[in-house]
Scaffold this active site. Structure first.
Site, PDB file in Angstrom:
ATOM      1  N   CYS A 263     -26.093  -3.491  -7.845  1.00 10.62           N
ATOM      2  CA  CYS A 263     -27.429  -3.760  -7.020  1.00 10.62           C
ATOM      3  C   CYS A 263     -27.189  -4.192  -5.852  1.00 10.62           C
ATOM      4  O   CYS A 263     -27.208  -5.506  -5.363  1.00 10.62           O
ATOM      5  CB  CYS A 263     -28.422  -4.758  -7.969  1.00 10.62           C
ATOM      6  SG  CYS A 263     -28.794  -3.958  -9.294  1.00 10.62           S
TER       7      CYS A 263
ATOM      8  N   ARG B 145       0.790  -1.113  -0.040  1.00  9.60           N
ATOM      9  CA  ARG B 145       0.031  -0.030   0.020  1.00  9.60           C
ATOM     10  C   ARG B 145       0.927   1.414   0.010  1.00  9.60           C
ATOM     11  O   ARG B 145       0.504   2.161  -0.544  1.00  9.60           O
ATOM     12  CB  ARG B 145      -0.935   0.133   1.035  1.00  9.60           C
ATOM     13  CG  ARG B 145      -1.913   1.142   1.436  1.00  9.60           C
ATOM     14  CD  ARG B 145      -2.612   1.332   3.049  1.00  9.60           C
ATOM     15  NE  ARG B 145      -2.914  -0.163   2.997  1.00  9.60           N
ATOM     16  CZ  ARG B 145      -4.280  -0.571   3.063  1.00  9.60           C
ATOM     17  NH1 ARG B 145      -5.051  -0.025   2.306  1.00  9.60           N
ATOM     18  NH2 ARG B 145      -4.401  -1.920   3.471  1.00  9.60           N
TER      19      ARG B 145
HETATM   20  C1  LIG Z   1      -0.513  -7.726   2.026  1.00  9.32           C
HETATM   21  C2  LIG Z   1       0.938  -8.171   2.413  1.00  9.32           C
HETATM   22  C3  LIG Z   1       2.126  -7.411   2.429  1.00  9.32           C
HETATM   23  C4  LIG Z   1       1.887  -5.913   2.072  1.00  9.32           C
HETATM   24  O1  LIG Z   1       0.849  -5.108   2.990  1.00  9.32           O
HETATM   25  P1  LIG Z   1       0.848  -3.609   2.822  1.00  9.32           P
HETATM   26  O2  LIG Z   1      -0.145  -3.201   3.771  1.00  9.32           O
HETATM   27  O3  LIG Z   1       0.069  -3.444   1.466  1.00  9.32           O
HETATM   28  O4  LIG Z   1       2.013  -2.815   2.858  1.00  9.32           O
HETATM   29  C5  LIG Z   1       3.249  -7.762   2.735  1.00  9.32           C
HETATM   30  N1  LIG Z   1       3.711  -9.025   3.118  1.00  9.32           N
HETATM   31  C6  LIG Z   1       2.459  -9.814   3.100  1.00  9.32           C
HETATM   32  C7  LIG Z   1       2.837 -11.353   3.509  1.00  9.32           C
HETATM   33  C8  LIG Z   1       1.165  -9.379   2.806  1.00  9.32           C
HETATM   34  O5  LIG Z   1       0.233 -10.652   2.839  1.00  9.32           O
END
Ligand SMILES: *Cc1c(COP(=O)(O)O)cnc(C)c1O
Length: 428
Positions: free
Chosen positions: A356, A289
């Protein structure tokens, strides 16, 4: 008279000029006219700046940033990170194919996830990926078998559940005891002894990932202490660990959130790592993210406004199939009129899509001065939007453009009904 430019809060690459929204040097209005709506636009510069913050934090260290591509796995986005030297954190064989398609270095690919299939393990071994992040003791045994059958040794790290509260939404916290992720702290040493005894496995490291949209430093520090305690006991048992992977999870500014900056966070974490004598280990992190979230906006057209007794609805052409976070996590996205020059007073609207479902809302109680045909920008839509998009209601998935300066490149054509129907048949 010209009003001054001003960047939107949390979105330095989206700014108003003369009342109109621009991303870098591209007008969102012009992009929508050219490509239609709903349209995702991403700022390349925002992504590179976000990556640079991590790189500053890790300056002088043996560290690898593996972009957690489930946040946004579009090839045009992956290409930006591959070119910048990033590795990738994948969670499926499909994501592996995407990473390889942009020329990612397989040695910089790590494979996370609680439910890897044998076929995915074979595929990842054949590609010679850097590491499997193993999440259960049974997975250790199966991976060992699959690797031996291929005449290979799988490099592994074990994901530890450190049992710390990341203080985020329950659906996106992953490091608490009740979660399906990782191996319990109390079982970790046992799992490492077992892994070290299996001839098809090569134990390389340890990892954890405590959750997502984390806006505080303390949960990271707590998780680090817990992981380092384990590193000490695992190494005391004669199993050396060459890397430590602290996962991802750093939050972004959706609505005045104030997560620590990546470089500040890592300066604090590295000081702790050094103080405990682990400063020489290779570090891996898996941000998703925080590398793409604020880079993206979704431009959508107002189809109708519908004043009501209790509430007014602003019905737009994007929906929960394009922007699933509000329906899934009650998440908040800022929403701005692309053209702020409209005369008159704003009305308070619930911004909703055409799907919907009552859960199909994008924002509640938003003051907007809009009419049918106007454009809205849903902000901070770079992460966990397009990668979660679906065809619910047989809606075509949106188009995507990557903006670099004045140039905008179409990186995903709008899906067509023909695309959707291609793999179906009416049966006998
Ligand atoms: C989803 C995930 C991330 C990334 O998480 P963010 O919150 O998008 O930074 C990193 N490592 C693992 C194992 C994940 O499942």
């Amino acid at each position: 008279m010209s009003k001054p430019d001003h960047a939107l809060p949390g979105e330095p690459h989206v700014a108003r000029r003369d009342g109109q929204l621009w991303m870098e040097g591209a007008s969102l209005q012009a992009l929508a006219r050219e490509h239609g709506t709903p349209l995702f636009a991403y700022s390349r510069q925002w992504m590179l700046d976000a990556l640079a913050a991590y790189q500053r934090g890790f300056a002088g260290r043996d560290a690898l940033v593996c972009y957690a591509m489930k946040a946004n796995s579009s090839l045009g986005i992956l290409n930006v990170f591959a070119q910048a030297g990033c590795g990738f954190d994948i969670v499926s064989g499909g994501e592996l194919e995407r990473a390889l398609a942009v020329g990612a270095d397989p040695a910089k690919i790590i494979f996370s996830g609680v439910g890897k299939t044998r076929a995915e393990m074979r595929q990842a071994l054949s590609a010679s990926i850097g590491c499997f992040n193993v999440e259960s003791e049974e997975e250790l045994d199966v991976l060992n078998e699959v690797a031996l059958a291929q005449g290979q040794r799988a490099k592994v790290s074990i994901r530890i559940n450190p049992d710390v509260d990341p203080k985020t939404h329950p659906y996106i916290s992953t490091g608490l005891k009740g979660n399906k992720f990782g191996i319990a702290h109390s079982r970790a040493l046992h799992a490492y002894r077992h892994a070290a005894s299996l001839p098809g496995l090569d134990v390389k490291g340890i990892d954890c990932h405590i959750g997502s949209q984390i806006t505080e430093t303390a949960p990271y520090l707590d998780a680090m202490e817990r992981v380092l305690d384990l590193v000490e006991s695992i190494e005391a048992a004669g199993i050396p660990l060459s890397h430590i992977d602290f996962g991802g999870g750093l939050g972004i500014d959706y609505n005045g959130d104030t997560p620590p900056a990546a470089d500040d966070l890592w300066r604090q974490l590295l000081a702790r790592l050094d103080a405990r004598g682990f400063g020489d280990r290779k570090l891996i992190i898996e941000p998703g993210r925080s590398l793409v979230g604020n880079a993206g906006v979704c431009v959508t057209e107002v189809l109708f406004t519908k004043p009501g007794e209790d509430r007014n609805f602003c019905i737009v052409d994007a929906a929960m199939n394009d922007l699933p976070r509000p329906a899934m996590y009650q998440a908040f996205h800022r929403i701005e009129a692309v053209d702020a020059n409209r005369e008159g007073a704003p009305l308070r609207y619930d911004v909703v899509g055409p799907v919907c479902e009552s859960g199909d809302w994008i924002g509640r109680d938003r003051d907007l001065n809009v009419r049918a045909g106007d454009l809205l920008a849903v902000l901070s839509a770079g992460a966990y939007c397009m990668s979660m998009a679906s065809n619910y209601n047989t809606r075509n998935r949106a188009a995507e453009v990557l903006v670099g300066g004045e140039k905008a490149t179409l990186i995903r054509k709008r899906e067509t009904i023909a695309d959707q129907l291609r793999s179906e048949s009416v049966g006998d």
